[in-house]
Design an enzyme around this catalytic site. Structure first.
Site, PDB file in Angstrom:
ATOM      1  N   TRP A 322      -0.510  18.344 -37.488  1.00 52.33           N
ATOM      2  CA  TRP A 322      -0.912  17.527 -38.638  1.00 52.33           C
ATOM      3  C   TRP A 322      -1.670  16.281 -38.182  1.00 52.33           C
ATOM      4  CZ3 TRP A 322       0.559  12.449 -39.713  1.00 52.33           C
ATOM      5  CH2 TRP A 322       0.164  11.965 -40.958  1.00 52.33           C
ATOM      6  N   HIS A 323      -1.295  15.734 -37.021  1.00 56.41           N
ATOM      7  CA  HIS A 323      -1.931  14.511 -36.550  1.00 56.41           C
ATOM      8  C   HIS A 323      -3.386  14.722 -36.155  1.00 56.41           C
ATOM      9  CE1 HIS A 323       2.143  12.807 -36.372  1.00 56.41           C
ATOM     10  NE2 HIS A 323       1.559  11.632 -36.285  1.00 56.41           N
ATOM     11  N   GLY A 324      -3.750  15.906 -35.771  1.00 57.60           N
ATOM     12  CA  GLY A 324      -5.140  16.117 -35.386  1.00 57.60           C
ATOM     13  C   GLY A 324      -5.396  17.548 -34.958  1.00 57.60           C
ATOM     14  N   PHE A 516      -6.528  10.814 -39.245  1.00 50.93           N
ATOM     15  CA  PHE A 516      -5.543  11.847 -39.567  1.00 50.93           C
ATOM     16  C   PHE A 516      -5.487  12.116 -41.075  1.00 50.93           C
ATOM     17  CE2 PHE A 516      -3.249   9.812 -35.770  1.00 50.93           C
ATOM     18  CZ  PHE A 516      -4.049  10.506 -34.898  1.00 50.93           C
TER      19      PHE A 516
END
Length: 516
Positions: A322-324, A516
């Site tokens: 999810w962060h990247g 993000f």
């Protein structure tokens, strides 16, 4: 538009507040919904105007689906809504990542698709999926379209959180509550905004100037010395904390100006005594979302120990992704998943054998000391642009690239200089990170700031309790607790002038979590 820009602080925010107080004085809460939504859309569109259409389309689609789910309680319709949201997120954020990974597997050339990542798309997607799920579970309020549109687009949290829940935030937008806005709301909001700006502009951006050069060299596969690698990692460890907690403080402070309290997102996470404790303190609203909408639906801890550990790993891997769109974030998430499994396994062992056994007590204290280094290690993968860059950083941290020491530091060793240099196989050379006394002083001061001083909510806890804006005080107020006095006004003015001067002297830097 950045929170740490002069255009936001000196133009956009005064206009928003002026319109808000006019609506409050001569209109009602419906006026405020419309005004704040228009301001939020303008705030979002200032970055990329064409994505206003994406934001509005997403809001219209999800509100329509929510209405249909409320009427039919259709699981298929819920799945359809979730899939559409995830498909949009996958296209904008993960398409090139998927294509690059597939090309690597096939050994073919990768041609990236030209896509500009919309700001805050992960946060917008998460809160709307959560809303659809809550509607299906009968856990949602009847927001009405104006309130729902503001819930999604509310500019203080729009770009990088905190990840809000509709019940805890939107229920605060009532005529009675808006009429009760007092000077204390404004004073507390300004204090938090200044605190957040100080964290970002003064501390985080300074730490970035020390961490970026070494990580840039690693990305270029250039050798880095032992002290530079550790110095850059320590600098980034502080940079990301002050950058993101600074954003959250500003967001919470901005919302206070409208009489609305956003959830706390950080609680001194580097003081955590375990990885479990760390995730209760770091990005609290994300941890809550992952628990309620991913870990629990996967089964949580209801199906045995092994299933629980598997669920923990799945959640952290997806949380990392999810962060990247990078395998580095997946590795980071997997590393924290392993940390959590070890932590929970140790807690299980303690319950089985007894907490007071001397070996377990010693092990507990040892593990508590390892939490911060373990978190630091994980940031290597979070910050590195590639596996080769991360590998080079790790090799440098283990001393494989040698240990350089500037001559001015050698002089401090006096007569022991030759012996120390020989024993540790050190060489004379210039450092990228700790090359100046100023850098060393900054590291010492920031470390003391993190581990010795109270955090933002602790500083304002007593003030909030006395002003009726918070619940019970859960800890003893620190000696330097915020109080609305002449001295605090002078300090606030000084901080404000220093922040504005720093912003004016250079180009405002993006917050890390904007991507993000």
């Amino acid at each position: 538009m950045l929170f740490n820009s002069l255009s936001f602080l000196l133009i956009f925010l005064p206009i928003v507040l002026t319109g808000f107080f006019i609506c409050r004085r001569y209109g009602n809460v419906e006026w405020i919904f419309v005004w704040l939504f228009l301001c939020s859309a303008a705030f979002y569109g200032a970055w990329e105007p064409r994505y206003i259409f994406l934001l509005v389309s997403s809001i219209l689609f999800n509100y329509f689906i929510a209405i249909q789910i409320a009427r039919s309680k259709s699981r298929a319709l819920l799945a359809f809504g979730i899939v559409v949201n995830l498909a949009s997120l996958a296209y904008f954020k993960y398409l090139n990542f998927i294509l690059q990974t597939w090309s690597s597997v096939l050994g073919s050339d990768f041609q990236p698709v030209a896509i500009t990542l919309p700001l805050g798309i992960s946060f917008i997607t998460f809160i709307q999926i959560a809303f659809l799920v809550d509607v299906f579970r009968d856990r949602s309020d009847d927001l009405g379209f104006p309130k729902y549109a503001l819930f999604v687009s509310y500019f203080p949290h729009l770009i990088a959180g905190p990840i809000i829940h509709h019940k805890e935030v939107m229920s605060q937008f009532t005529d009675a509550r808006l009429a009760a806005i007092s000077a204390n709301h404004v004073v507390g909001g300004i204090a938090l905004i200044l605190c957040g700006l100080f964290k970002k502009v003064i501390i985080a951006d300074t730490m970035a100037s020390y961490s970026t050069p070494a990580f840039h060299l690693a990305a270029q596969l250039q050798p880095i010395s032992f002290l530079d690698a550790w110095g850059a990692l320590l600098a980034f460890t502080f940079q990301i904390y002050f950058d993101f907690s600074g954003y959250s403080d500003i967001a919470i402070g901005l919302s206070r100006l409208f009489g609305v309290r956003l959830p706390v997102n950080f609680d001194s996470p580097y003081k955590a005594t375990s990885i479990i404790d760390f995730w209760r303190r770091w990005h609290i609203t994300l941890s809550r979302f992952l628990r309620d909408y991913l870990y629990v639906p996967l089964g949580g801890n209801r199906h045995g120990v092994l299933r629980r550990y598997a669920n923990l790993m799945i959640v952290m891997l997806l949380g990392g992704l999810w962060h990247g769109a990078s395998w580095m974030f997946v590795i980071w998430g997997g590393l924290h998943g392993a940390y959590l499994i070890i932590n929970h396994a140790f807690q299980f062992l303690k319950r089985q054998l007894g907490d007071q056994r001397v070996p377990l007590v010693i092990a507990s204290r040892l593990f508590s000391l390892l939490v911060f280094p373990a978190v630091m290690l994980s940031w290597v993968f979070f910050r590195s642009e590639s596996w080769l860059g991360a590998k080079l950083m790790l090799r440098a941290m283990l001393g494989f690239n040698g240990i350089l020491l500037p001559e001015k530091y050698q002089a401090l060793l006096g007569s022991l200089s030759t012996q120390v240099m020989s024993t540790f196989h050190m060489h004379t050379g210039d450092l990228v990170t700790f090359g100046s006394s100023r850098a060393v002083l900054w590291m010492v001061l920031v470390t003391a700031f993190v581990f010795l001083l109270p955090n933002s909510q602790q500083l304002l806890a007593e003030f909030d309790r006395n002003s009726g804006f918070a619940g019970d005080l859960q800890f003893r107020p620190p000696l330097i607790a915020f109080r609305p006095t002449a001295l605090s006004a002078v300090v606030a003015a000084g901080v404000g002038i220093a922040v504005l001067a720093a912003i004016y002297s250079g180009v405002p830097s993006e917050f890390i979590y904007f991507q993000f």
